[in-house]
Design an enzyme around this catalytic site. Structure first.
Site, PDB file in Angstrom:
ATOM      1  N   HIS A   1       0.843  -1.184   0.000  1.00 59.31           N
ATOM      2  CA  HIS A   1       0.000   0.000   0.000  1.00 59.31           C
ATOM      3  C   HIS A   1       0.887   1.245   0.000  1.00 59.31           C
ATOM      4  O   HIS A   1       2.046   1.205   0.431  1.00 59.31           O
ATOM      5  CB  HIS A   1      -0.916   0.010   1.221  1.00 59.31           C
ATOM      6  CG  HIS A   1      -2.023  -0.991   1.138  1.00 59.31           C
ATOM      7  ND1 HIS A   1      -3.131  -0.942   1.956  1.00 59.31           N
ATOM      8  CD2 HIS A   1      -2.207  -2.075   0.338  1.00 59.31           C
ATOM      9  CE1 HIS A   1      -3.948  -1.949   1.664  1.00 59.31           C
ATOM     10  NE2 HIS A   1      -3.398  -2.642   0.687  1.00 59.31           N
TER      11      HIS A   1
ATOM     12  N   GLU B   1       0.970   3.862   1.827  1.00 54.65           N
ATOM     13  CA  GLU B   1       1.472   4.280   3.127  1.00 54.65           C
ATOM     14  C   GLU B   1       2.679   3.446   3.565  1.00 54.65           C
ATOM     15  O   GLU B   1       3.689   3.972   4.058  1.00 54.65           O
ATOM     16  CB  GLU B   1       0.374   4.153   4.196  1.00 54.65           C
ATOM     17  CG  GLU B   1      -0.900   4.910   3.883  1.00 54.65           C
ATOM     18  CD  GLU B   1      -1.951   4.005   3.238  1.00 54.65           C
ATOM     19  OE1 GLU B   1      -1.635   3.410   2.195  1.00 54.65           O
ATOM     20  OE2 GLU B   1      -3.062   3.906   3.760  1.00 54.65           O
TER      21      GLU B   1
ATOM     22  N   CYS C   1      -6.102   1.695   6.022  1.00 56.63           N
ATOM     23  CA  CYS C   1      -6.725   0.435   6.407  1.00 56.63           C
ATOM     24  C   CYS C   1      -6.122  -0.026   7.737  1.00 56.63           C
ATOM     25  O   CYS C   1      -5.151   0.554   8.228  1.00 56.63           O
ATOM     26  CB  CYS C   1      -6.513  -0.609   5.322  1.00 56.63           C
ATOM     27  SG  CYS C   1      -4.798  -1.177   5.199  1.00 56.63           S
TER      28      CYS C   1
ATOM     29  N   CYS D   1      -2.253  -0.660   7.534  1.00 62.92           N
ATOM     30  CA  CYS D   1      -1.445   0.561   7.455  1.00 62.92           C
ATOM     31  C   CYS D   1      -1.513   1.366   8.753  1.00 62.92           C
ATOM     32  O   CYS D   1      -0.512   1.940   9.201  1.00 62.92           O
ATOM     33  CB  CYS D   1      -1.893   1.410   6.273  1.00 62.92           C
ATOM     34  SG  CYS D   1      -1.575   0.612   4.672  1.00 62.92           S
TER      35      CYS D   1
END
Length: 384
Positions: free
Chosen positions: A59, A61, A89, A92
Site C-alpha cells: 500500500h 502508506e 486500512c 497501514c
C-alpha cells in the site's frame, strides 16, 4: 486530535500525495498516494503497487514508511507526518502506530476498510501505548474523484476472459443462438470461486440492476437439471424480473456457456451444490427461492440456511435435445462429459413432487408470462 483542519501546509503536501496517486492510476493500480514529511522537508513518497509487486502489503502508506525508515536509518519515525490520499486500512494504521508517527493526515474516507474512524478507529484506541494525531478530509474531494473515476473506468472496461484450464473445454461463442434482448444484457461470468478452481461459470442475473438494495429483495434461482444451462429460461427470466425481483439462472459447470471439464468424474451433486452456494455468498443473495425439477438440489435449500426461503418443484417440458439451440454448447463428444454424467447418475431425473405440478411451457414470451404468474402465486401460497 483534529479531524477537519485544512491548513495551507497540509494542502500543499496532500497535493504531492495526489500526484503519487495519479502515478499509481497510470500504472493500473488503485490510485492512492502518500508522502512522508519531517520538519517541513519531504522524506519519502509511496504509491499503491500490490499488482506490480505481487505484494498484498504494498500500500502507498507502507511503501512511504519503508522508504522513510531507510532514509532516516530508524524504523521509529518520531516527529514525522504522513499524508495519504485515502483513509488508512487496519494494516497501514497499525504500521503507522508502530512507527511512532507524530501525525497522520488523510484525504477521502474509506467506508469499507477505513481504520481511522469509518469502520473502526485504531488511532483512538486508549489501550495502545502510542497515540498519533489524526487529521481527516484534506483535499478529500480530489482524492475521492480519482478513486471514483478509476473504478468507473474499470467497470466499463471489457473484462479479460480467464484462461482455460488444460483439463477443460470452452464452447466457442459463435455456436450459441441469439438471445432475447431482455436476457442477453444480463450475462455475467466469474472464475474466482474456490469450488471452481479456475473454471469459468456463466450465469444470467437480470434483476441485479433493478435492486434498490443489493440482495434485499426476493431472488429467483432457476436451475434446469435436465439441460444444465439457462437457454430454458430465456423468456421466463425477463417475465419474472419485470416486477423488479432479482432472477438468477446459472449455467452449471459442464453445460451451456460455462467451462466443461473433460472428465465425467468432476460432476456430482455435491460439487454443483458447492458452486451454487459459493455463488450465493459471492452475490450476497437473500430471500432466495429455488425453482427446479430435481430432488438432488434440495440440500442446497438446507445448506443455504436463512438465505433460502424454499424450493418450488416444477415440471418442465422435455428437452428437445436434437434441436440446434440445445446442441449449441456441445460441438463434439468431448464437450459432453456433463450431460453423460448427469444421465448416468440420474441427476436429470424429475422428482415425484415435480411430476405432480402443472407442466410449465416456456417456449415464447406469452407462455413464460403465464408461468411467471403461476410461480408468483405458488410463492405467495407456500412462502409468504
Amino acid at each position: 486530535m483534529s479531524k477537519n483542519a485544512d491548513t495551507e501546509q497540509d494542502a500543499h503536501w496532500m497535493a504531492l500525495a495526489l500526484e503519487q496517486a495519479r502515478q499509481a492510476q497510470a500504472a493500473g493500480e488503485v490510485p492512492v498516494g502518500a508522502v512522508l514529511v519531517k520538519d517541513g522537508q519531504l522524506i519519502a513518497t509511496g504509491r499503491n503497487a500490490p499488482l506490480a509487486d505481487c505484494d498484498p502489503s504494498a500500500h502507498a502508506e507502507l511503501l512511504a514508511l519503508r522508504a522513510g525508515a531507510r532514509r532516516l536509518g530508524n524504523y521509529r519515525l518520531n516527529g514525522c507526518t504522513l499524508y495519504v490520499t485515502l483513509e488508512p486500512c487496519p494494516m497501514c494504521a497499525g504500521a503507522m502506530l508502530h512507527a511512532r508517527l507524530q501525525r497522520v493526515v488523510y484525504g477521502a474516507a474509506d467506508p469499507k476498510t477505513g481504520a481511522a474512524g469509518s469502520v473502526l478507529n485504531l488511532f483512538a484506541e486508549p489501550r495502545l501505548n502510542h497515540h498519533t494525531q489524526l487529521c481527516a478530509g484534506v483535499r478529500a474531494g480530489e482524492a475521492a474523484e480519482l478513486l471514483s473515476q478509476f473504478f468507473q473506468q474499470r467497470r466499463q472496461a471489457p473484462r479479460r476472459q480467464p484462461p482455460l484450464r488444460e483439463d477443460a473445454l470452452r464452447t466457442p461463442e459463435a455456436r450459441f443462438p441469439p438471445w432475447p434482448q431482455a436476457a442477453c444484457r444480463t450475462w455475467h461470468a466469474l472464475s474466482e470461486l474456490p469450488a471452481l478452481a479456475g473454471l469459468r461459470l456463466h450465469y444470467l442475473d437480470s434483476g441485479a440492476a433493478n435492486a434498490p438494495a443489493h440482495g434485499a429483495q426476493r431472488c429467483w434461482l432457476l436451475v434446469d437439471s435436465a439441460s444444465g444451462w439457462s437457454w430454458r429460461w430465456r423468456h421466463l427470466l425477463p417475465a419474472l424480473a419485470s416486477t423488479g425481483e432479482r432472477v438468477l439462472a446459472p449455467d452449471l459447470i459442464g453445460f451451456g456457456r460455462s467451462d466443461k471439464p473433460k472428465r465425467e468424474d468432476w460432476h456430482s451433486a455435491q460439487a454443483h451444490i458447492q458452486v451454487l452456494l459459493e455463488l450465493i455468498d459471492h452475490l450476497q443473495l437473500q430471500q432466495l427461492l429455488l425453482v427446479t425439477q430435481a430432488d438432488w438440489l434440495q440440500p442446497l435449500v438446507q445448506r443455504a440456511g436463512p438465505r433460502c426461503i424454499g424450493r418450488l418443484a416444477v415440471r418442465l417440458a422435455p428437452v428437445p435435445t436434437a434441436q440446434a439451440p440445445w446442441q449449441a454448447p456441445y460441438p463434439d463428444p468431448g464437450h459432453r462429459a456433463g450431460p453423460r454424467a448427469f444421465a448416468r447418475w440420474g441427476l436429470d431425473a424429475e422428482s415425484a413432487k415435480a411430476a405432480a405440478a402443472p407442466q410449465l411451457q416456456l417456449d415464447d414470451p406469452a407462455s413464460a408470462h403465464q408461468a411467471a404468474t403461476w410461480l408468483r402465486q405458488q410463492a405467495l401460497a407456500h412462502f409468504s
